[in-house]
Design a protein around this motif. Structure first.
Motif, PDB file in Angstrom:
ATOM      1  N   GLU A  56      45.293   4.180  68.306  1.00 11.05           N
ATOM      2  CA  GLU A  56      44.695   4.879  69.443  1.00 11.05           C
ATOM      3  C   GLU A  56      45.731   5.735  70.167  1.00 11.05           C
ATOM      4  N   ALA A  57      46.967   5.255  70.266  1.00  9.59           N
ATOM      5  CA  ALA A  57      48.008   6.034  70.955  1.00  9.59           C
ATOM      6  C   ALA A  57      48.244   7.369  70.242  1.00  9.59           C
ATOM      7  N   GLY A  58      48.265   7.345  68.926  1.00 15.78           N
ATOM      8  CA  GLY A  58      48.435   8.584  68.170  1.00 15.78           C
ATOM      9  C   GLY A  58      47.265   9.526  68.366  1.00 15.78           C
ATOM     10  N   PHE A  59      46.067   8.953  68.374  1.00 12.31           N
ATOM     11  CA  PHE A  59      44.885   9.775  68.619  1.00 12.31           C
ATOM     12  C   PHE A  59      44.950  10.414  70.005  1.00 12.31           C
ATOM     13  N   ARG A  60      45.335   9.627  71.007  1.00 10.16           N
ATOM     14  CA  ARG A  60      45.399  10.154  72.382  1.00 10.16           C
ATOM     15  C   ARG A  60      46.417  11.288  72.490  1.00 10.16           C
ATOM     16  N   SER A  61      47.472  11.220  71.710  1.00 14.81           N
ATOM     17  CA  SER A  61      48.451  12.304  71.692  1.00 14.81           C
ATOM     18  C   SER A  61      47.814  13.585  71.143  1.00 14.81           C
ATOM     19  N   ARG A  64      45.439  14.931  73.809  1.00 10.95           N
ATOM     20  CA  ARG A  64      46.149  15.598  74.910  1.00 10.95           C
ATOM     21  C   ARG A  64      46.509  17.036  74.517  1.00 10.95           C
ATOM     22  N   GLU A  65      47.039  17.192  73.306  1.00 10.33           N
ATOM     23  CA  GLU A  65      47.423  18.524  72.824  1.00 10.33           C
ATOM     24  C   GLU A  65      46.209  19.431  72.652  1.00 10.33           C
ATOM     25  N   GLY A  83      37.394   9.099  76.092  1.00 13.12           N
ATOM     26  CA  GLY A  83      38.651   8.571  76.609  1.00 13.12           C
ATOM     27  C   GLY A  83      39.613   9.617  77.134  1.00 13.12           C
ATOM     28  N   ALA A  84      39.217  10.866  77.143  1.00 12.69           N
ATOM     29  CA  ALA A  84      40.119  11.929  77.603  1.00 12.69           C
ATOM     30  C   ALA A  84      40.585  11.699  79.036  1.00 12.69           C
ATOM     31  N   VAL A  85      39.766  11.029  79.827  1.00 17.34           N
ATOM     32  CA  VAL A  85      40.098  10.814  81.242  1.00 17.34           C
ATOM     33  C   VAL A  85      41.151   9.730  81.451  1.00 17.34           C
ATOM     34  N   LEU A  86      41.524   9.026  80.404  1.00 19.46           N
ATOM     35  CA  LEU A  86      42.501   7.948  80.551  1.00 19.46           C
ATOM     36  C   LEU A  86      43.891   8.472  80.899  1.00 19.46           C
ATOM     37  N   ASP A  87      44.211   9.651  80.447  1.00 21.79           N
ATOM     38  CA  ASP A  87      45.532  10.235  80.670  1.00 21.79           C
ATOM     39  C   ASP A  87      45.544  11.002  81.995  1.00 21.79           C
ATOM     40  N   PRO A  88      46.456  10.660  82.903  1.00 22.99           N
ATOM     41  CA  PRO A  88      46.508  11.363  84.195  1.00 22.99           C
ATOM     42  C   PRO A  88      46.720  12.872  84.047  1.00 22.99           C
ATOM     43  N   GLY A  89      47.501  13.277  83.060  1.00 24.93           N
ATOM     44  CA  GLY A  89      47.710  14.706  82.828  1.00 24.93           C
ATOM     45  C   GLY A  89      46.432  15.400  82.399  1.00 24.93           C
ATOM     46  N   ASN A  90      45.649  14.731  81.562  1.00 25.48           N
ATOM     47  CA  ASN A  90      44.353  15.288  81.159  1.00 25.48           C
ATOM     48  C   ASN A  90      43.438  15.434  82.365  1.00 25.48           C
ATOM     49  N   ARG A  91      43.413  14.407  83.206  1.00 29.46           N
ATOM     50  CA  ARG A  91      42.543  14.472  84.388  1.00 29.46           C
ATOM     51  C   ARG A  91      42.933  15.646  85.278  1.00 29.46           C
TER      52      ARG A  91
END
Length: 180
Positions: A56-61, A64-65, A83-91
């Motif tokens: 999942e961490a690789g997918f989230r990377s 993000r990109e 799950g895009a909202v999980l990352d503060p930078g994405n939000r």
């Protein structure tokens, strides 16, 4: 009116982001962009394959990109992954680059809508209902915090949900995509 260069749909899997998103994009003559598809295109692999090889961490990377790349544009209807909202930078990026619509859905409706869907890595477990409850408990506050408007999609067909959103958006969203 809240001006924004893009219309961005957030919400859990099964809420209707892709189906409703395509309809809204057509209605507002916006380019439809599915972030999950952008991930697949950039990675050259399916989401289940990315999860299998990178977790999942690789997918989230990748997510993000892809989201950053997509949101450089304007005049788009962007359908995000749940799950895009999980990352503060994405939000932060989502809030900065779009008018945000939270498509809310109950776990019961998700179970019904996703019953035959085998392409969701987070649901490839026997306790799908519990997984969905856990995801909702963690993500719902993030969706709510980010949303400019919310629509509960449970009682609606995609066409009806789209019609309701068109009315809401007409009074709350000011397109800002016509100039660079």
């Amino acid at each position: 009116m809240n001006p924004a260069p893009n219309l961005i749909l957030i919400g859990p899997m099964g809420a209707g982001k892709t189906c409703i998103g395509r309809r809204l994009a057509e209605r507002f003559t916006l380019d439809f962009v599915d972030v999950d598809q952008a991930i697949v295109d950039a990675a050259g692999a399916s989401i289940p394959t990315i999860f299998e090889h990178s977790g999942e961490a690789g997918f989230r990377s990748h997510e993000r990109e892809a989201l950053a790349r997509v949101l450089e544009g304007r005049g788009q209807l962007v359908s995000t992954g749940g799950g895009a909202v999980l990352d503060p930078g994405n939000r932060a990026l989502i809030a900065q680059r779009g008018f945000v619509v939270y498509l809310r859905v109950s776990v019961n409706a998700q179970l019904e809508r996703l019953a035959r869907d085998k392409g969701r890595p987070l649901l490839q477990r026997p306790d799908r209902e519990q997984v969905l409850h856990d995801l909702a408990a963690h993500r719902d506050p993030l969706y709510r915090e980010l949303a400019d408007i919310t629509l509960d999609t449970d009682p609606y067909t995609a066409a009806d949900a789209t019609a309701h959103l068109v009315v809401k958006l007409a009074t709350q969203w000011q397109r800002q995509d016509l100039t660079p």
